[in-house]
Scaffold this motif. Structure first.
Motif, PDB file in Angstrom:
ATOM      1  N   TRP A   6       0.882  -1.161   0.000  1.00  0.00           N
ATOM      2  CA  TRP A   6       0.000   0.000   0.000  1.00  0.00           C
ATOM      3  C   TRP A   6       0.918   1.208   0.000  1.00  0.00           C
ATOM      4  CZ3 TRP A   6      -1.601  -4.474   2.361  1.00  0.00           C
ATOM      5  CH2 TRP A   6      -2.862  -4.932   2.006  1.00  0.00           C
ATOM      6  N   ALA A   7       0.876   1.955  -1.087  1.00  0.00           N
ATOM      7  CA  ALA A   7       1.820   3.060  -1.252  1.00  0.00           C
ATOM      8  C   ALA A   7       1.080   4.370  -1.448  1.00  0.00           C
ATOM      9  CB  ALA A   7       2.718   2.797  -2.461  1.00  0.00           C
ATOM     10  N   GLY A   8       1.706   5.430  -0.993  1.00  0.00           N
ATOM     11  CA  GLY A   8       1.182   6.761  -1.232  1.00  0.00           C
ATOM     12  C   GLY A   8       1.266   7.098  -2.713  1.00  0.00           C
ATOM     13  N   VAL A   9       0.464   8.036  -3.142  1.00  0.00           N
ATOM     14  CA  VAL A   9       0.406   8.416  -4.554  1.00  0.00           C
ATOM     15  C   VAL A   9       1.787   8.809  -5.080  1.00  0.00           C
ATOM     16  CG1 VAL A   9      -0.579  10.094  -6.176  1.00  0.00           C
ATOM     17  CG2 VAL A   9      -1.997   9.129  -4.373  1.00  0.00           C
ATOM     18  N   ASP A  10       2.575   9.494  -4.269  1.00  0.00           N
ATOM     19  CA  ASP A  10       3.893   9.926  -4.721  1.00  0.00           C
ATOM     20  C   ASP A  10       4.883   8.772  -4.880  1.00  0.00           C
ATOM     21  OD1 ASP A  10       3.788   9.617  -1.949  1.00  0.00           O
ATOM     22  OD2 ASP A  10       5.404  11.045  -1.600  1.00  0.00           O
ATOM     23  N   ALA A  11       4.615   7.625  -4.273  1.00  0.00           N
ATOM     24  CA  ALA A  11       5.507   6.465  -4.369  1.00  0.00           C
ATOM     25  C   ALA A  11       5.128   5.513  -5.499  1.00  0.00           C
ATOM     26  CB  ALA A  11       5.507   5.704  -3.051  1.00  0.00           C
ATOM     27  N   VAL A  12       3.954   5.678  -6.076  1.00  0.00           N
ATOM     28  CA  VAL A  12       3.478   4.755  -7.119  1.00  0.00           C
ATOM     29  C   VAL A  12       4.447   4.667  -8.300  1.00  0.00           C
ATOM     30  CG1 VAL A  12       1.637   4.334  -8.812  1.00  0.00           C
ATOM     31  CG2 VAL A  12       1.064   4.863  -6.435  1.00  0.00           C
ATOM     32  N   PRO A  13       4.979   5.765  -8.820  1.00  0.00           N
ATOM     33  CA  PRO A  13       5.915   5.636  -9.952  1.00  0.00           C
ATOM     34  C   PRO A  13       7.147   4.787  -9.620  1.00  0.00           C
ATOM     35  CG  PRO A  13       5.174   7.901  -9.758  1.00  0.00           C
ATOM     36  CD  PRO A  13       4.679   7.180  -8.537  1.00  0.00           C
ATOM     37  N   TRP A  14       7.675   4.916  -8.407  1.00  0.00           N
ATOM     38  CA  TRP A  14       8.834   4.117  -8.018  1.00  0.00           C
ATOM     39  C   TRP A  14       8.469   2.634  -7.999  1.00  0.00           C
ATOM     40  CZ3 TRP A  14      10.387   0.673  -4.257  1.00  0.00           C
ATOM     41  CH2 TRP A  14      11.755   0.405  -4.212  1.00  0.00           C
ATOM     42  N   PHE A  15       7.322   2.303  -7.420  1.00  0.00           N
ATOM     43  CA  PHE A  15       6.903   0.901  -7.358  1.00  0.00           C
ATOM     44  C   PHE A  15       6.619   0.353  -8.750  1.00  0.00           C
ATOM     45  CE2 PHE A  15       6.275   1.829  -2.854  1.00  0.00           C
ATOM     46  CZ  PHE A  15       6.889   0.715  -2.302  1.00  0.00           C
ATOM     47  N   ARG A  16       6.097   1.152  -9.645  1.00  0.00           N
ATOM     48  CA  ARG A  16       5.888   0.697 -11.033  1.00  0.00           C
ATOM     49  C   ARG A  16       7.224   0.326 -11.673  1.00  0.00           C
ATOM     50  NH1 ARG A  16       1.613   5.165 -12.741  1.00  0.00           N
ATOM     51  NH2 ARG A  16      -0.282   4.080 -12.110  1.00  0.00           N
ATOM     52  N   ARG A  17       8.256   1.148 -11.420  1.00  0.00           N
ATOM     53  CA  ARG A  17       9.578   0.843 -11.972  1.00  0.00           C
ATOM     54  C   ARG A  17      10.138  -0.460 -11.400  1.00  0.00           C
ATOM     55  NH1 ARG A  17      10.237   6.410 -11.108  1.00  0.00           N
ATOM     56  NH2 ARG A  17      11.591   6.041  -9.305  1.00  0.00           N
ATOM     57  N   GLN A  18       9.653  -0.879 -10.252  1.00  0.00           N
ATOM     58  CA  GLN A  18      10.095  -2.137  -9.641  1.00  0.00           C
ATOM     59  C   GLN A  18       9.266  -3.320 -10.118  1.00  0.00           C
ATOM     60  OE1 GLN A  18      12.902  -1.406  -8.158  1.00  0.00           O
ATOM     61  NE2 GLN A  18      12.262   0.710  -8.430  1.00  0.00           N
TER      62      GLN A  18
END
Length: 107
Positions: free
Chosen positions: A88-100
């Motif tokens: 469960w990630a904050g909106v600002d962390a979503v791009p980083w998790f997508r890259r993972q």
């Protein structure tokens, strides 16, 4: 390039702690990056892991440490076999998790 990242990280580390300071440095101050997870219970009886924490200290950000921690975390030899990894990630962390390699699919 991995070699230049390693060299840059070594330079930061060597300049950040002097020999005199090293003896008094607590374990919590030696942590540069970390991750934590736990099993996630669910009605489908799938083996799901929930990533509860991942991050690196501000002065070490930009060296790919969290990426390396995540890479190790995703390997089954380190956490065992699992059906899915949930975060469960904050909106600002979503791009980083997508890259993972994460998606916004619901399990």
């Amino acid at each position: 390039d991995h070699q230049s990242v390693s060299s840059a990280l070594r330079e930061v580390l060597e300049s950040s702690i002097t020999d005199e300071e090293e003896a008094g440095v607590a374990l919590r101050d030696r942590i540069m990056a970390c991750a934590s997870w736990k099993p996630l219970s669910n009605p489908m009886q799938m083996r799901l892991l929930q990533l509860t924490l991942i991050g690196s200290r501000l002065k070490y950000q930009g060296y790919g440490l969290s990426f390396q921690v995540m890479k190790a975390f995703q390997h089954t030899r380190n956490v065992g076999k699992y059906h899915g990894l949930v975060v469960w990630a904050g909106v600002d962390a979503v791009p980083w998790f997508r890259r993972q390699g994460f998606t916004e699919d619901q399990i």
